[in-house]
Design a protein around this motif. Structure first.
Motif, PDB file in Angstrom:
ATOM      1  N   ASP A   1     -10.164 -63.543 -14.889  1.00 28.73           N
ATOM      2  CA  ASP A   1     -10.640 -64.693 -14.118  1.00 28.73           C
ATOM      3  C   ASP A   1      -9.673 -65.833 -14.395  1.00 28.73           C
ATOM      4  O   ASP A   1      -9.628 -66.351 -15.513  1.00 28.73           O
ATOM      5  CB  ASP A   1     -12.063 -65.077 -14.532  1.00 28.73           C
ATOM      6  N   PRO A   2      -8.859 -66.238 -13.430  1.00 24.44           N
ATOM      7  CA  PRO A   2      -7.825 -67.241 -13.692  1.00 24.44           C
ATOM      8  C   PRO A   2      -8.345 -68.645 -13.949  1.00 24.44           C
ATOM      9  O   PRO A   2      -7.593 -69.501 -14.412  1.00 24.44           O
ATOM     10  CB  PRO A   2      -6.972 -67.209 -12.416  1.00 24.44           C
ATOM     11  N   VAL A   3      -9.619 -68.897 -13.658  1.00 27.56           N
ATOM     12  CA  VAL A   3     -10.182 -70.244 -13.836  1.00 27.56           C
ATOM     13  C   VAL A   3     -11.123 -70.313 -15.024  1.00 27.56           C
ATOM     14  O   VAL A   3     -11.067 -71.264 -15.805  1.00 27.56           O
ATOM     15  CB  VAL A   3     -10.916 -70.696 -12.554  1.00 27.56           C
ATOM     16  N   SER A   4     -11.982 -69.321 -15.193  1.00 29.61           N
ATOM     17  CA  SER A   4     -12.950 -69.322 -16.301  1.00 29.61           C
ATOM     18  C   SER A   4     -12.902 -67.982 -17.028  1.00 29.61           C
ATOM     19  O   SER A   4     -13.859 -67.192 -16.964  1.00 29.61           O
ATOM     20  CB  SER A   4     -14.363 -69.591 -15.770  1.00 29.61           C
ATOM     21  N   PRO A   5     -11.841 -67.706 -17.756  1.00 30.96           N
ATOM     22  CA  PRO A   5     -11.696 -66.379 -18.362  1.00 30.96           C
ATOM     23  C   PRO A   5     -12.449 -66.195 -19.678  1.00 30.96           C
ATOM     24  O   PRO A   5     -12.590 -65.064 -20.147  1.00 30.96           O
ATOM     25  CB  PRO A   5     -10.190 -66.273 -18.597  1.00 30.96           C
ATOM     26  N   PHE A   6     -12.927 -67.290 -20.288  1.00 30.21           N
ATOM     27  CA  PHE A   6     -13.534 -67.195 -21.608  1.00 30.21           C
ATOM     28  C   PHE A   6     -15.051 -67.073 -21.502  1.00 30.21           C
ATOM     29  O   PHE A   6     -15.693 -67.830 -20.765  1.00 30.21           O
ATOM     30  CB  PHE A   6     -13.143 -68.403 -22.461  1.00 30.21           C
ATOM     31  N   ALA A   7     -15.634 -66.138 -22.244  1.00 26.60           N
ATOM     32  CA  ALA A   7     -17.049 -65.791 -22.131  1.00 26.60           C
ATOM     33  C   ALA A   7     -17.931 -66.864 -22.752  1.00 26.60           C
ATOM     34  O   ALA A   7     -17.821 -67.162 -23.948  1.00 26.60           O
ATOM     35  CB  ALA A   7     -17.312 -64.453 -22.803  1.00 26.60           C
TER      36      ALA A   7
ATOM     37  N   MET B   1      -8.725 -74.755 -18.383  1.00 23.77           N
ATOM     38  CA  MET B   1      -8.146 -73.821 -17.414  1.00 23.77           C
ATOM     39  C   MET B   1      -8.383 -74.303 -15.985  1.00 23.77           C
ATOM     40  O   MET B   1      -7.511 -74.155 -15.116  1.00 23.77           O
ATOM     41  CB  MET B   1      -8.757 -72.425 -17.594  1.00 23.77           C
ATOM     42  N   ALA B   2      -9.551 -74.878 -15.736  1.00 24.22           N
ATOM     43  CA  ALA B   2      -9.862 -75.374 -14.392  1.00 24.22           C
ATOM     44  C   ALA B   2      -8.967 -76.550 -14.019  1.00 24.22           C
ATOM     45  O   ALA B   2      -8.659 -76.757 -12.841  1.00 24.22           O
ATOM     46  CB  ALA B   2     -11.332 -75.770 -14.302  1.00 24.22           C
ATOM     47  N   ARG B   3      -8.539 -77.320 -15.005  1.00 24.70           N
ATOM     48  CA  ARG B   3      -7.692 -78.495 -14.736  1.00 24.70           C
ATOM     49  C   ARG B   3      -6.210 -78.134 -14.670  1.00 24.70           C
ATOM     50  O   ARG B   3      -5.431 -78.767 -13.959  1.00 24.70           O
ATOM     51  CB  ARG B   3      -7.904 -79.548 -15.826  1.00 24.70           C
TER      52      ARG B   3
END
Length: 300
Positions: free
Chosen positions: A164-170, A75-77
Protein backbone atom coordinates in the motif's frame (compact mmCIF):
# COMPACT_ATOMS: atom_id res chain seq x y z
CA UNK A 1 10.92 11.08 7.04
CA UNK A 2 11.46 11.59 10.76
CA UNK A 3 8.65 10.54 13.12
CA UNK A 4 8.91 12.22 16.52
CA UNK A 5 7.19 12.54 19.87
CA UNK A 6 8.38 15.12 22.42
CA UNK A 7 12.12 14.84 21.70
CA UNK A 8 12.85 18.34 20.48
CA UNK A 9 16.59 18.22 21.11
CA UNK A 10 17.13 14.93 19.31
CA UNK A 11 14.76 15.97 16.52
CA UNK A 12 16.77 19.11 15.82
CA UNK A 13 19.98 17.07 15.65
CA UNK A 14 18.38 14.59 13.24
CA UNK A 15 17.00 17.31 10.92
CA UNK A 16 20.26 19.27 10.86
CA UNK A 17 22.17 16.10 9.99
CA UNK A 18 19.92 15.56 6.95
CA UNK A 19 20.36 19.18 5.88
CA UNK A 20 24.14 18.64 6.04
CA UNK A 21 24.15 15.69 3.61
CA UNK A 22 26.70 15.71 0.80
CA UNK A 23 26.54 14.36 -2.79
CA UNK A 24 22.73 14.53 -2.95
CA UNK A 25 20.45 16.71 -5.06
CA UNK A 26 18.54 18.87 -2.59
CA UNK A 27 16.27 20.03 -5.41
CA UNK A 28 14.85 16.49 -5.49
CA UNK A 29 14.68 16.08 -1.73
CA UNK A 30 12.04 16.88 0.90
CA UNK A 31 12.14 16.32 4.64
CA UNK A 32 8.94 15.33 6.41
CA UNK A 33 8.69 15.48 10.19
CA UNK A 34 5.65 13.74 11.69
CA UNK A 35 4.78 15.00 15.17
CA UNK A 36 2.93 12.21 17.00
CA UNK A 37 1.98 14.33 20.00
CA UNK A 38 -1.55 15.39 20.93
CA UNK A 39 -0.39 19.00 20.89
CA UNK A 40 1.76 20.28 18.00
CA UNK A 41 4.79 20.44 20.27
CA UNK A 42 7.42 20.18 17.51
CA UNK A 43 5.91 22.74 15.17
CA UNK A 44 7.91 25.75 16.35
CA UNK A 45 11.16 23.78 16.19
CA UNK A 46 10.51 22.67 12.61
CA UNK A 47 9.41 26.14 11.50
CA UNK A 48 12.68 27.55 12.83
CA UNK A 49 14.75 24.85 11.11
CA UNK A 50 12.86 25.38 7.84
CA UNK A 51 14.10 28.97 7.51
CA UNK A 52 16.84 28.95 4.89
CA UNK A 53 16.81 25.13 4.56
CA UNK A 54 18.25 23.71 1.33
CA UNK A 55 15.05 21.74 0.66
CA UNK A 56 11.39 21.86 1.72
CA UNK A 57 10.91 20.90 5.35
CA UNK A 58 7.30 19.81 5.92
CA UNK A 59 5.64 19.54 9.32
CA UNK A 60 2.85 16.97 9.73
CA UNK A 61 0.84 16.80 12.96
CA UNK A 62 -0.62 13.34 13.64
CA UNK A 63 -2.38 13.53 17.04
CA UNK A 64 -3.61 9.91 16.94
CA UNK A 65 -1.13 8.07 19.10
CA UNK A 66 0.76 5.19 17.54
CA UNK A 67 3.93 4.57 15.56
CA UNK A 68 2.04 3.13 12.56
CA UNK A 69 -0.27 6.16 12.52
CA UNK A 70 2.75 8.44 12.49
CA UNK A 71 4.54 6.63 9.66
CA UNK A 72 1.36 6.43 7.55
CA UNK A 73 0.68 10.15 8.02
CA UNK A 74 4.17 10.87 6.71
CA UNK A 75 3.69 8.51 3.78
CA UNK A 76 0.47 10.32 2.85
CA UNK A 77 2.33 13.65 2.80
CA UNK A 78 5.46 12.44 1.00
CA UNK A 79 5.68 12.89 -2.76
CA UNK A 80 8.90 11.01 -3.50
CA UNK A 81 9.42 7.66 -5.18
CA UNK A 82 11.81 6.71 -2.37
CA UNK A 83 11.36 7.23 1.37
CA UNK A 84 14.36 7.30 3.70
CA UNK A 85 13.61 6.86 7.41
CA UNK A 86 15.60 8.39 10.24
CA UNK A 87 14.55 8.26 13.90
CA UNK A 88 14.42 11.32 16.12
CA UNK A 89 17.24 9.96 18.29
CA UNK A 90 19.56 9.36 15.33
CA UNK A 91 22.20 11.52 13.63
CA UNK A 92 23.28 10.82 10.07
CA UNK A 93 26.86 11.43 8.87
CA UNK A 94 27.11 13.55 5.73
CA UNK A 95 27.42 10.57 3.36
CA UNK A 96 24.46 8.61 4.74
CA UNK A 97 21.74 9.39 2.19
CA UNK A 98 24.03 9.15 -0.83
CA UNK A 99 25.15 5.70 0.36
CA UNK A 100 21.53 4.50 0.64
CA UNK A 101 20.64 5.81 -2.81
CA UNK A 102 23.75 4.37 -4.44
CA UNK A 103 23.08 0.95 -2.93
CA UNK A 104 19.47 1.04 -4.12
CA UNK A 105 20.62 1.55 -7.70
CA UNK A 106 23.46 -0.97 -7.50
CA UNK A 107 21.25 -3.80 -6.23
CA UNK A 108 17.88 -2.70 -7.66
CA UNK A 109 16.72 -2.95 -4.07
CA UNK A 110 13.21 -2.41 -2.78
CA UNK A 111 14.60 -1.69 0.70
CA UNK A 112 18.12 -0.75 1.77
CA UNK A 113 19.22 -0.99 5.41
CA UNK A 114 22.27 0.50 7.14
CA UNK A 115 24.05 0.02 10.48
CA UNK A 116 23.11 1.87 13.67
CA UNK A 117 25.83 2.75 16.17
CA UNK A 118 24.46 3.56 19.61
CA UNK A 119 26.40 5.83 21.94
CA UNK A 120 25.65 6.16 25.64
CA UNK A 121 26.58 9.30 27.57
CA UNK A 122 29.64 9.18 29.84
CA UNK A 123 27.36 9.10 32.88
CA UNK A 124 26.23 5.55 32.01
CA UNK A 125 28.66 3.06 33.54
CA UNK A 126 26.64 -0.01 34.57
CA UNK A 127 26.21 -2.51 31.73
CA UNK A 128 27.44 0.13 29.26
CA UNK A 129 28.71 -2.34 26.63
CA UNK A 130 25.47 -4.32 26.68
CA UNK A 131 23.30 -1.20 26.47
CA UNK A 132 25.22 0.19 23.50
CA UNK A 133 24.99 -3.17 21.71
CA UNK A 134 21.27 -3.40 22.49
CA UNK A 135 20.51 -0.12 20.76
CA UNK A 136 22.90 -0.76 17.87
CA UNK A 137 22.25 -2.61 14.61
CA UNK A 138 25.07 -4.78 13.36
CA UNK A 139 25.14 -6.47 10.00
CA UNK A 140 27.41 -7.92 7.32
CA UNK A 141 30.83 -6.38 6.78
CA UNK A 142 30.26 -6.26 3.03
CA UNK A 143 27.45 -4.54 1.12
CA UNK A 144 25.08 -6.68 -0.88
CA UNK A 145 21.69 -8.34 -1.21
CA UNK A 146 20.48 -9.97 2.01
CA UNK A 147 17.78 -12.56 2.73
CA UNK A 148 16.38 -10.92 5.88
CA UNK A 149 15.26 -7.51 7.07
CA UNK A 150 15.84 -5.05 9.89
CA UNK A 151 13.83 -2.22 11.46
CA UNK A 152 12.67 0.92 9.71
CA UNK A 153 15.09 3.38 11.31
CA UNK A 154 17.95 3.98 8.85
CA UNK A 155 16.35 2.48 5.78
CA UNK A 156 15.33 3.47 2.26
CA UNK A 157 12.06 2.15 0.78
CA UNK A 158 10.96 2.07 -2.83
CA UNK A 159 7.36 3.26 -2.75
CA UNK A 160 6.27 1.22 -5.78
CA UNK A 161 7.29 -1.98 -3.98
CA UNK A 162 5.00 -1.35 -1.00
CA UNK A 163 1.75 -3.33 -0.74
CA UNK A 164 0.00 0.00 0.00
CA UNK A 165 1.94 3.08 -1.18
CA UNK A 166 0.04 5.46 1.12
CA UNK A 167 -0.70 3.52 4.32
CA UNK A 168 1.62 0.50 4.37
CA UNK A 169 2.04 0.23 8.16
CA UNK A 170 -0.44 -1.91 10.13
CA UNK A 171 -2.51 0.09 12.62
CA UNK A 172 -2.85 -2.93 14.93
CA UNK A 173 0.85 -2.50 15.73
CA UNK A 174 0.43 1.07 17.00
CA UNK A 175 0.90 0.15 20.65
CA UNK A 176 3.30 -2.78 20.53
CA UNK A 177 5.55 -1.82 17.61
CA UNK A 178 6.76 -4.22 14.94
CA UNK A 179 4.76 -2.45 12.22
CA UNK A 180 7.94 -2.34 10.14
CA UNK A 181 8.63 -6.05 10.64
CA UNK A 182 5.09 -6.85 9.51
CA UNK A 183 5.48 -4.70 6.40
CA UNK A 184 8.88 -6.11 5.48
CA UNK A 185 7.62 -9.65 6.06
CA UNK A 186 4.81 -9.03 3.60
CA UNK A 187 7.26 -7.55 1.10
CA UNK A 188 9.62 -10.50 1.47
CA UNK A 189 6.78 -12.93 0.80
CA UNK A 190 6.01 -10.95 -2.36
CA UNK A 191 9.61 -11.27 -3.58
CA UNK A 192 11.05 -7.89 -2.54
CA UNK A 193 14.81 -7.37 -2.77
CA UNK A 194 16.55 -6.29 0.46
CA UNK A 195 20.07 -4.84 0.50
CA UNK A 196 22.60 -3.92 3.16
CA UNK A 197 24.99 -0.97 2.90
CA UNK A 198 27.61 -0.63 5.69
CA UNK A 199 28.49 2.89 4.52
CA UNK A 200 24.94 4.11 5.28
CA UNK A 201 25.43 4.10 9.05
CA UNK A 202 23.95 6.48 11.62
CA UNK A 203 24.54 7.36 15.27
CA UNK A 204 21.79 6.65 17.78
CA UNK A 205 21.53 8.50 21.10
CA UNK A 206 18.96 6.65 23.25
CA UNK A 207 17.08 8.84 25.68
CA UNK A 208 18.43 8.42 29.25
CA UNK A 209 15.36 6.67 30.65
CA UNK A 210 15.86 3.86 28.12
CA UNK A 211 19.45 3.19 29.16
CA UNK A 212 18.39 0.85 31.96
CA UNK A 213 17.87 -2.88 32.29
CA UNK A 214 14.26 -2.23 33.30
CA UNK A 215 13.65 -0.94 29.78
CA UNK A 216 15.90 -3.20 27.71
CA UNK A 217 14.87 -6.50 29.32
CA UNK A 218 11.19 -5.64 28.90
CA UNK A 219 11.94 -4.69 25.29
CA UNK A 220 13.86 -7.95 24.78
CA UNK A 221 10.80 -9.84 26.05
CA UNK A 222 8.65 -7.95 23.52
CA UNK A 223 11.13 -8.70 20.71
CA UNK A 224 10.93 -12.37 21.64
CA UNK A 225 7.17 -12.32 21.16
CA UNK A 226 7.60 -11.45 17.49
CA UNK A 227 8.00 -14.91 15.87
CA UNK A 228 5.08 -16.46 17.78
CA UNK A 229 2.82 -13.46 17.23
CA UNK A 230 3.73 -13.37 13.53
CA UNK A 231 2.67 -17.01 13.10
CA UNK A 232 -0.56 -16.36 15.00
CA UNK A 233 -1.35 -13.34 12.81
CA UNK A 234 -0.86 -15.25 9.55
CA UNK A 235 -3.87 -15.94 7.36
CA UNK A 236 -4.73 -18.68 8.09
CA UNK A 237 -2.98 -18.79 11.49
CA UNK A 238 0.14 -20.95 11.55
CA UNK A 239 -0.65 -22.93 14.70
CA UNK A 240 2.21 -25.37 14.13
CA UNK A 241 4.59 -22.43 13.91
CA UNK A 242 3.19 -20.93 17.09
CA UNK A 243 3.65 -24.22 18.96
CA UNK A 244 7.19 -24.63 17.61
CA UNK A 245 8.26 -21.11 18.64
CA UNK A 246 6.66 -21.50 22.07
CA UNK A 247 8.59 -24.73 22.64
CA UNK A 248 11.84 -23.12 21.47
CA UNK A 249 11.18 -20.16 23.73
CA UNK A 250 10.50 -22.33 26.75
CA UNK A 251 13.81 -24.13 26.26
CA UNK A 252 15.68 -20.85 25.78
CA UNK A 253 14.10 -19.30 28.88
CA UNK A 254 15.09 -22.31 30.99
CA UNK A 255 18.67 -22.65 29.74
CA UNK A 256 19.54 -18.96 29.37
CA UNK A 257 17.71 -18.14 32.60
CA UNK A 258 19.82 -20.65 34.52
CA UNK A 259 23.01 -19.25 33.01
CA UNK A 260 21.86 -15.69 33.77
CA UNK A 261 21.24 -16.66 37.40
CA UNK A 262 24.76 -18.05 37.75
CA UNK A 263 26.26 -15.03 36.01
CA UNK A 264 24.37 -12.71 38.31
CA UNK A 265 25.57 -14.56 41.42
CA UNK A 266 29.18 -14.22 40.26
CA UNK A 267 28.68 -10.60 39.08
CA UNK A 268 29.98 -11.56 35.63
CA UNK A 269 30.37 -8.66 33.21
CA UNK A 270 28.15 -10.31 30.59
CA UNK A 271 25.28 -11.14 32.96
CA UNK A 272 22.91 -8.66 31.29
CA UNK A 273 23.45 -10.35 27.91
CA UNK A 274 22.25 -13.69 29.27
CA UNK A 275 19.28 -12.12 31.00
CA UNK A 276 18.38 -10.53 27.66
CA UNK A 277 18.52 -13.95 25.93
CA UNK A 278 16.32 -15.49 28.61
CA UNK A 279 13.77 -12.69 28.27
CA UNK A 280 13.59 -13.16 24.50
CA UNK A 281 12.97 -16.85 25.00
CA UNK A 282 10.23 -16.20 27.54
CA UNK A 283 8.61 -13.77 25.11
CA UNK A 284 8.28 -16.51 22.50
CA UNK A 285 6.31 -18.55 25.03
CA UNK A 286 4.20 -15.76 26.58
CA UNK A 287 3.24 -13.81 23.48
CA UNK A 288 -0.55 -13.27 23.62
CA UNK A 289 -2.87 -10.51 24.93
CA UNK A 290 -2.21 -10.12 28.68
CA UNK A 291 1.56 -10.35 28.16
CA UNK A 292 1.76 -7.68 25.46
CA UNK A 293 3.78 -4.64 26.51
CA UNK A 294 2.91 -1.19 25.14
CA UNK A 295 5.97 0.77 24.10
CA UNK A 296 4.14 3.03 21.66
CA UNK A 297 0.77 4.64 21.16
CA UNK A 298 0.59 6.35 24.53
CA UNK A 299 -0.91 9.80 24.65
CA UNK A 300 0.49 12.71 26.63
Amino acid sequence: MIPTQRRLGGLAVAVRSVLAQQAVDFAALEIIVVDNDQAPSAQATIEALAEGAACPLHYVHEPRAGVANARNAGMARATGDFIAFLDDDEEAPEGWLAALLTAQVRYSADVVFGPVRARAPDSVAAHRDYLERFFSRLGPVEAGVIDHYYGCGDSLLRRSALPDPVSPFAAERNQIGGEDDMLFGQMQAAGAVFAWEPAAWVWEDPVPDRLTLDYTIARAFAYGQGPSAHCAAASPPDRVGVARWMAIGLAQAAVFGAVAGLKWLTRARDRADWLDKAARGLGKTLWWGPFKIQFYGRTA
